[in-house]
Every structure is written in C-alpha cells, then in structure tokens.
Scaffold this motif. Structure first.
Motif, PDB file in Angstrom:
ATOM      1  N   ASP A   1     -11.482  11.854   2.615  1.00 53.71           N
ATOM      2  CA  ASP A   1     -11.283  13.296   2.692  1.00 53.71           C
ATOM      3  C   ASP A   1     -11.670  13.971   1.378  1.00 53.71           C
ATOM      4  O   ASP A   1     -12.285  15.040   1.376  1.00 53.71           O
ATOM      5  CB  ASP A   1      -9.823  13.597   3.029  1.00 53.71           C
TER       6      ASP A   1
ATOM      7  N   ARG B   1       0.822  -1.211   0.000  1.00 52.81           N
ATOM      8  CA  ARG B   1       0.000   0.000   0.000  1.00 52.81           C
ATOM      9  C   ARG B   1       0.859   1.265   0.000  1.00 52.81           C
ATOM     10  O   ARG B   1       0.441   2.305  -0.521  1.00 52.81           O
ATOM     11  CB  ARG B   1      -0.925   0.005   1.221  1.00 52.81           C
TER      12      ARG B   1
ATOM     13  N   LYS C   1      -7.916   3.320   9.233  1.00 52.65           N
ATOM     14  CA  LYS C   1      -6.478   3.221   9.481  1.00 52.65           C
ATOM     15  C   LYS C   1      -5.668   3.237   8.192  1.00 52.65           C
ATOM     16  O   LYS C   1      -4.490   3.583   8.194  1.00 52.65           O
ATOM     17  CB  LYS C   1      -6.178   1.943  10.279  1.00 52.65           C
ATOM     18  N   ASP C   2      -6.294   2.822   7.092  1.00 53.16           N
ATOM     19  CA  ASP C   2      -5.596   2.811   5.808  1.00 53.16           C
ATOM     20  C   ASP C   2      -5.498   4.242   5.294  1.00 53.16           C
ATOM     21  O   ASP C   2      -6.524   4.899   5.059  1.00 53.16           O
ATOM     22  CB  ASP C   2      -6.360   1.940   4.805  1.00 53.16           C
ATOM     23  N   PRO C   3      -4.297   4.780   5.105  1.00 55.32           N
ATOM     24  CA  PRO C   3      -4.160   6.177   4.670  1.00 55.32           C
ATOM     25  C   PRO C   3      -4.772   6.453   3.302  1.00 55.32           C
ATOM     26  O   PRO C   3      -5.220   7.579   3.046  1.00 55.32           O
ATOM     27  CB  PRO C   3      -2.647   6.405   4.670  1.00 55.32           C
ATOM     28  N   LEU C   4      -4.804   5.457   2.418  1.00 55.62           N
ATOM     29  CA  LEU C   4      -5.396   5.671   1.105  1.00 55.62           C
ATOM     30  C   LEU C   4      -6.916   5.807   1.202  1.00 55.62           C
ATOM     31  O   LEU C   4      -7.519   6.665   0.547  1.00 55.62           O
ATOM     32  CB  LEU C   4      -5.021   4.527   0.159  1.00 55.62           C
TER      33      LEU C   4
ATOM     34  N   ALA D   1      -8.438   6.784   3.891  1.00 53.92           N
ATOM     35  CA  ALA D   1      -8.636   8.050   4.594  1.00 53.92           C
ATOM     36  C   ALA D   1      -8.529   9.221   3.620  1.00 53.92           C
ATOM     37  O   ALA D   1      -9.291  10.197   3.710  1.00 53.92           O
ATOM     38  CB  ALA D   1      -7.617   8.189   5.721  1.00 53.92           C
ATOM     39  N   GLN D   2      -7.577   9.143   2.679  1.00 52.99           N
ATOM     40  CA  GLN D   2      -7.439  10.190   1.669  1.00 52.99           C
ATOM     41  C   GLN D   2      -8.676  10.250   0.786  1.00 52.99           C
ATOM     42  O   GLN D   2      -9.182  11.349   0.475  1.00 52.99           O
ATOM     43  CB  GLN D   2      -6.197   9.944   0.808  1.00 52.99           C
TER      44      GLN D   2
END
Length: 418
Positions: A366, A285, A357-360, A362-363
C-alpha cells in the motif's frame, strides 16, 4: 503512480500460449535468497517443467547476498554462466548489458505486458529494448519491535520528522534498549539511511541531477547535509556493539531475537529475521510494526516517497529460448498468486497484491502504491563501481572516518572516473 503496478486489472488472464520448447532443454537459474523464496521458485519451476515435458530447471540459490554480487561478474564471463540471473535492475544491470552478457528479449515484451504493469516492466528496459522481467517489489522502511518500543514509551507509528526520530532513539536508549540494529559489515544497510536522507532533502530529481552534473553534481549541498544528518544519528551511538563488523544476516537475526528495537531494512527482513534468529522462528509477525522513513523539515521530498526496488531476473546471452519462456510462466497469475499467498514477497504481476495475506507485506504494498516516486536502490542505480563507493562512504561517515564533504567528493570522483 505505482498503484497501477500493484492493483492492475485483476487476475482475469489466461496462461500464455507459448511455442513448443525443444525437448531435453535445461535452464540454469541462479539467485540469492532465503529458503522461503527458494521454495516458491522451486514450486514455480516444477510447474513449468510439467507444462513443458523434457525441460528441466536447475536452481542454484546457495549464495548469500554479498557473495552473490561478488561471484556473479566472474560467472558471467564463464562458459558455465547461468541462463537466468537475479537482478536489482539499475546501473549494475546496464553494465552487464553493455558488456554483452545479457540477451535482448524484446520479442517477449507484448506477452509480458499482458502480465506485468508497465511501471515495473520498464525497469528492465534499456534504450527501448527489454532484457528481463520483474518479479517482486520491495520497500525500505523502519521495522520495529512493538513490545520493546512500547516499553521505552515510544510510538514509532506517530513519528513524522527526523528530529522526532532522533528523540525516539534517545528515549529507547535511555530505557536500556539498543535502538537500531545495523549490519555495518556489509555496508549497504547503512547506505539506505543515507539514501533516504538524500531523498527526503533533495526530492525526486536529486539523484538524476547529480548523475547529469547539475546543481554541483554529487557536491550538491543536499549530499553533504544528508551526510551531516547521518552523522547526527551515529553520534547518538544507536547501534549494537560491534556493528561495524556485523554482516546483514546476523543483524537481521538480532532483530528476530529482540536484541534491538528497530532495523531499517527492506521487506525481505521479515523472512531474514526469523531465518537468522537463534530459534529459527524470530519475532511473531504481530509484534512487528512498519513505519515510513521520517521527513526532514524543509526538504523537497514528499512523505509518501519510497525507496526500494523492482527486482526480477535477466536472461543471459547464451541462454536457450526456454529461459525466456520460463520468465513469462513465472509472471502468470497462478504463479504470482502463489507467491502472494505464501507471504514471500510483493509480486509485481498485475492484480496479485490483493492476495497478500501477510498484513505487513500488504502495508508495504500500500505504501508503494501511494508513492508518486519509488526510487530504486541507490547503489544499484549508480552501477557497481560508484555504488560500491556510496556504500563505503556511508559507513565511513557514520564511523567518523570521513566527513560528509569528503564523502560527497569521493562520490563525485568515482562518477567522474566512469
């Protein structure tokens, strides 16, 4: 703003106090999904069974996306129809409601409003009645392999315009790397590029006006010019060899196997790229980036406008009351938090985006949250028959089998036949 859907008022909600469910009740749940989603929903179903002794939930997740779409109309007409079905909402859902296959669950609206922000719940309302519940939000975007794009000397995150995107495609191809992976065999992956171009050029009212017959309907110059932009991309031959015959799952696996630099897909591709890769693990990831679809200079769309969906479940007409109660249970904070923390999807339940928790993901959450306009998938919005034509003409334009003008006319003809 859909930020309300994602952030909401936190998790200070208690489990709904639901009436008792008749014992020895079985709820049949059917959806299309990968193993990660199936595992989460099976866990939710297990919790529901524990909370409602005597109730069983049987899950059928055996069908891939296109097979699910193809089989569902026949199943809905069968006496063995499932009680709860996966839905993308939009025109296809409305067709199912008008055919009498879907149950009005408006009695659960007040309880669901406590759990799901209205912006998401409204996707499952038709003529003031509620027929289902949203479970997840999705985003179509440009997913890219950071190592391959860096090797080609391209920073996808800096791309703002369509011309810049085309330049990046040329540079990646010149570096000996396949720029874009495409599942042309399933057609809908190409449609999303066409749809985004229409959005970027036409703005928030373009599809609504076309359906209403305003501004030339589907013969509006925006649809034709978007087709020309799509052909402009296809003329660069950016896709892998044989893309016309490759279904979506293998194309996602190719991305996971680093066989191409980019794929324009939904958030579900994160799991699909690993599940369908040769190793079963796919790209790390940390090596995957996400960028918004570029602007078209002079277009009416905003850079923050997003394409995706509000996906969830519908209750079929013959389903027991337990089916509706199960959907309410799935929306409760503990269950939605489980999906968020597992990195399976972006839950549409109030207050759970903070647990991604997965930043992708979360992005992506957003990006949806900042969107003033989040457009449902075009093919689902238009309904099954016109949506199918849209998918067909998108591939036909890219393959040089149909001109943009002919494609727009085919869409108008299909709409007029409804």
């Amino acid at each position: 703003m859909l930020k309300k859907v994602l952030l909401g008022a936190g998790l200070g909600l208690t489990l709904l106090a639901s009436p008792s469910i008749a014992e020895d009740t079985t709820v049949h749940l059917m959806f299309n999904s990968g193993p990660q989603n199936e595992a989460v929903w099976r866990s939710m179903a297990d919790d529901f069974e524990k909370a409602n002794p005597g109730t069983k939930v049987e899950i059928n997740a055996s069908l891939e996306n296109e097979a699910y779409k193809a089989k569902l109309p026949t199943l809905l007409q069968s006496k063995d129809r499932p009680d709860v079905i996966y839905s993308w909402a939009g025109g296809v859902m409305e067709d199912q409601i008008n055919a009498g296959f879907i149950k009005d669950i408006s009695g659960a609206r007040d309880d669901l409003k406590k759990l799901v922000a209205n912006g998401a719940l409204s996707a499952y309302e038709v003529d003031g009645k509620l027929y289902g519940a949203p479970l997840m939000l999705s985003l179509m975007g440009i997913w890219y392999n950071k190592e391959l794009t860096e090797k080609a000397g391209v920073d996808i995150s800096k791309i703002e315009t369509w011309d810049q995107f085309l330049d990046a495609v040329k540079k990646i191809k010149a570096a000996g790397i396949t720029p874009l992976l495409m599942g042309g065999g399933d057609k809908w992956p190409m449609m999303h590029i066409y749809a985004y171009l229409i959005m970027r050029m036409g703005g928030p009212d373009v599809l609504k006006n076309a359906k209403a017959g305003k501004d030339g309907g589907f013969m509006n110059p925006v649809f034709i010019e978007a087709g020309k932009k799509l052909k402009e991309l296809a003329d660069l031959e950016p896709f892998q060899d044989g893309w016309l015959g490759v279904p979506y799952p293998p194309s996602a696996g190719m991305f996971g196997d680093a066989k191409g630099a980019m794929i324009i897909q939904g958030t579900w591709v994160l799991n699909a790229q690993s599940n369908n890769s040769a190793s079963g693990k796919g790209l790390d990831r940390a090596n995957i980036g996400l960028a918004p679809f570029p602007m078209v200079e002079g277009g009416k769309g905003a850079a923050t406008d997003t394409l995706g969906g509000v996906q969830g479940f519908l209750v079929t007409a013959s389903a027991p009351e337990a089916a509706t109660k199960m959907l309410e249970f799935f929306e409760t904070p503990d269950q939605a938090k489980k999906a968020a923390e597992g990195g399976v999807y972006i839950p549409s339940s109030i207050g759970t985006a903070q647990y991604l928790k997965d930043p992708l993901l979360a992005q992506a959450a957003d990006m949806i949250g900042k969107a003033a306009w989040h457009q449902n998938f075009f093919d689902q919005d238009l309904g099954a028959s016109v949506g199918r034509v849209l998918n067909d003409v998108s591939v036909a334009i890219a393959a040089g089998e149909m001109t943009p003008e002919e494609a727009a006319q085919a869409l108008q003809d299909a709409w007029d036949e409804l």
